[in-house]
Design an enzyme around this catalytic site. Sequence first.
Site, PDB file in Angstrom:
ATOM      1  N   ASP A 510       6.978  -5.576   0.392  1.00 45.17           N
ATOM      2  CA  ASP A 510       5.738  -5.212  -0.309  1.00 45.17           C
ATOM      3  C   ASP A 510       4.617  -6.133   0.203  1.00 45.17           C
ATOM      4  OD1 ASP A 510       4.186  -3.855  -2.143  1.00 45.17           O
ATOM      5  OD2 ASP A 510       4.851  -5.010  -3.874  1.00 45.17           O
ATOM      6  N   GLU A 513       0.352  -5.539   4.064  1.00 45.75           N
ATOM      7  CA  GLU A 513      -0.775  -4.965   4.821  1.00 45.75           C
ATOM      8  C   GLU A 513      -1.378  -5.944   5.843  1.00 45.75           C
ATOM      9  OE1 GLU A 513       0.354  -2.896   1.494  1.00 45.75           O
ATOM     10  OE2 GLU A 513      -0.503  -4.903   1.406  1.00 45.75           O
ATOM     11  N   ASP A 586       0.467   1.750  -5.238  1.00 45.26           N
ATOM     12  CA  ASP A 586       0.168   1.515  -6.659  1.00 45.26           C
ATOM     13  C   ASP A 586      -0.641   2.653  -7.270  1.00 45.26           C
ATOM     14  OD1 ASP A 586       1.480  -0.827  -6.203  1.00 45.26           O
ATOM     15  OD2 ASP A 586      -0.297  -2.101  -6.227  1.00 45.26           O
TER      16      ASP A 586
END
Length: 913
Positions: A510, A513, A586
């Site tokens: 997670d 990015e 999300d």
Amino acid sequence: MEAAGEEEISVEEEAVDKNVFRDCSKIAFYRRQKQLSKNSTYRALLDSVTTEKDSTRFQIINEATKVPLLAEVYGIERNIFRLKINEETPLKPRYEVPDVLISKPKTVRLISCSGDKGSLILEDGKGDLKCHITENPFKIDLVSEKEVVMSINSQGKLFFEHLQIPPKQRTTKENEESASIDTSQENQEDLGLWEEKFGSFVDVKANGPTSVGLDFSLHGFEHLYGIPQHAESHQLKNTGDGDAYRLYNLDVYGYKIHDKMGIYGSVPYLLAHKLGRTIGIFWLNASETLVEINTQPSVEYTWTQVGPAAAKQKVISQTDVCWISESGIIDVFLLTGPTPSDVFKQYSYLTGTQAMPPLFSLGYHQCRWNYEDEQDVKAVDAGFDEHDIPYDVIWLDIEHTEGKRYFTWDKKRFANPKRMQELLRSKKRKLVVISDPHIKIDPDYSVYTKAKEQGFFVRNREGSDFEGVCWPGLSSYLDFTNSKVREWYSGLFAFPAYQGSTDILFIWNDMNEPSVFRGPELTLQKNAIHHGNWEHRELHNIYGFYQQMATTEGLIQRSKGKERPFVLSRSFFAGSQKYGAVWTGDNTAEWSYLKISIPMLLTLSITGISFCGADVGGFIGNPDAELLVRWYQAGAYQPFFRGHANMNTKRREPWLFGEEYTKLIREAIRERYTLLPYLYSLFYHAHVASEPVMRPLWIEFPDELETFGVEDEYMLGSALLVHPVTEPKTTMVDVFLPRSNEIWYHSKTFAHWKGGCTVKIPVALDTIPVFQRSGSVVPIKTTIGKSTGWMTNSSFGLRVAVSTEGSAVGELYLDDGHSFQYLHQNQFLHRKFSFCSSVLINSCADERGRYLSKCVVEQILFLGLKKKPSSVTTHSSDGKDQPVAFMYCDKMSTLNLEKLSLNIGCDWEVHIK
């Protein structure tokens, strides 16, 4: 900044005001290209053409600056063209994206044919594809069978910013030469050439302006798809000024829907489709990229003239696409199709196919930020058994660690992680835990100290380790672009290294990015430095891809190459399909997010990433019972099926909304498990033949114009059409059923409709419209276990939907569900079912397969048999005939055979008379 290391970091760090993200007007390289490309004309120097072993090369020159570029055109097998444009003599090398192409593509020699004066024609040898290069102004037309399919630079938007000597290092003469660009201090600041401000951040650019851009005109095409990830419609929309699709991986908590801003992942690849042809453009660039789209639909003009006749002239439609990237080179692959299936194969030939997932990962996953402790995990696990709901995997988020130090366990909450995993193992279930790329700065944390000692972190522009804030507080970020870092990180998953882990533990990447709280747009500064001295701006979009690659390799290594990994990653790039699954990040517990998840998943599916899903129920906020049920019903028919919620939400395990809703969620999840043989077979086809698991209608029905814009329903494989209910209090839905010569059977009631029209289907809360296509055979499981592990030897059923011609075909792929033996030792079983002339035949689809299964087919249901048979017999390969008891329903035209015992791996026939 030091104090941040001890601060309590909360969800608010991520749930920031959307103003921290830039729109196009605030992106300097985009503004430059919009302003300056009008003055930029290029000419090809065709007298400079050289034919190398695998490419044709020539110079392109900018008419204003006279600086030459080198263009290379490659023919690649499978009807692919590649165009590379780079500086002929750059001051230093420009970044070219490594590791995405699975190997060096095999080239086909392009034959040079003389064109008109001022042009050059390159043929691929077969003669049906040609590259027509025009000298002045420079343009390339891609011609297929005399039709111009695509033109490159026909709009004159080729843009290439050359590397320059920094102003402070220039001589007076060099300053004069560059004056054409650096006209004034104010203009320099506006164009962000050497420095760019955004909010309180200043991006100092050591290499100055390095952006590239190129336009493509797609002739006859109005329907474009791809370039995920955006919370947008499946069909790409026209972009106005300042409204381009942005490809820039960002942590956008509760992202806005119907917005072209970049979110967690980027695949710089789009497809265009029209009647008779599908093509693809794969723009291999990992820097921030913007894509502009402008479609001019076909128009019929009527010209009145003197005399009785009026002449009509049709203007063919055209879509112009402009790719604009902050840095790197122009490296673009043109996939010429001509069918959707051909384009999928061409793209996977370059970037790889979907990894074959372990079977458990196609079951249901239960996740929450966070399950509190071992007792909580035990109670949730028991709750599924108590309520007779199957599930395969329970997940642990960041709170399972010791202070957000990955590869550790909280000593109070998870004092005995192995015992917890043994409990799950006894239920034939698995555990997934999170591992993010940020590493807590702590001299007592061995992962941090070992990485620091070896120089494994991303550095800031001054050369020291970059430090930014994320969940653990002050953190450094592993430089996954370095193969040595990846190798070391992979080793952290070895059982001796990862204390408390077992072989039923799998991984979730997670925040990759990468997410940096309080950083520019919540990510790394673009001038951070990676291995090889490359700036982060060059490779931002590939960072998460590399973490997933390293994690996947680590899980394979820990099993000594024997077991298939499962890794879910939030960030991704072209080729991420090789390493596992992704999801839509999300999302929010609102109906609109359920609705948008369908086009988002369709877009991921057609761009190579078949193993994708959306958080069931919505990650943020509290769904009401109706929304939750509808989301489970949708998720059950999507590739990756996980319920997830954040720490600020009420608990929402499937049994917490009252028995009425528990029953409905149970039915949805059980239907998923019933369909696992079909779904697993679809993943095998994605793995070996690049066919998406979840498909927009236009893929299956490429010659039906009505399907091109449909995004509220989809095909699961070629046999099932799914139309999730995405509005509250719905009692009726309009379902489009394609193909007028086909019949569609409702999967529950077996009622049937002729295709080629929209039908109104009544729905109660227990109904999701799913239809089986005539002419298909769908394999199912007839009994459901507590998890996939309990279903290995359970019996199969077949649902045979008979076509108007009285035929049907289908397949089943089977292996051990977890190892690589299917690949290395041919331990698989691939069967073909065909029904024709009232005989159903089970035959071998791949003679190489050696997997032995004890499973039998115990039930066969025929849909659409118009006449009650007089007898049904089974005929086995040993020559024995056996009469079979049957039930025929005249009203529904169904024939049901039960209590059969036909081995799935043997040849047999069922004769209906």
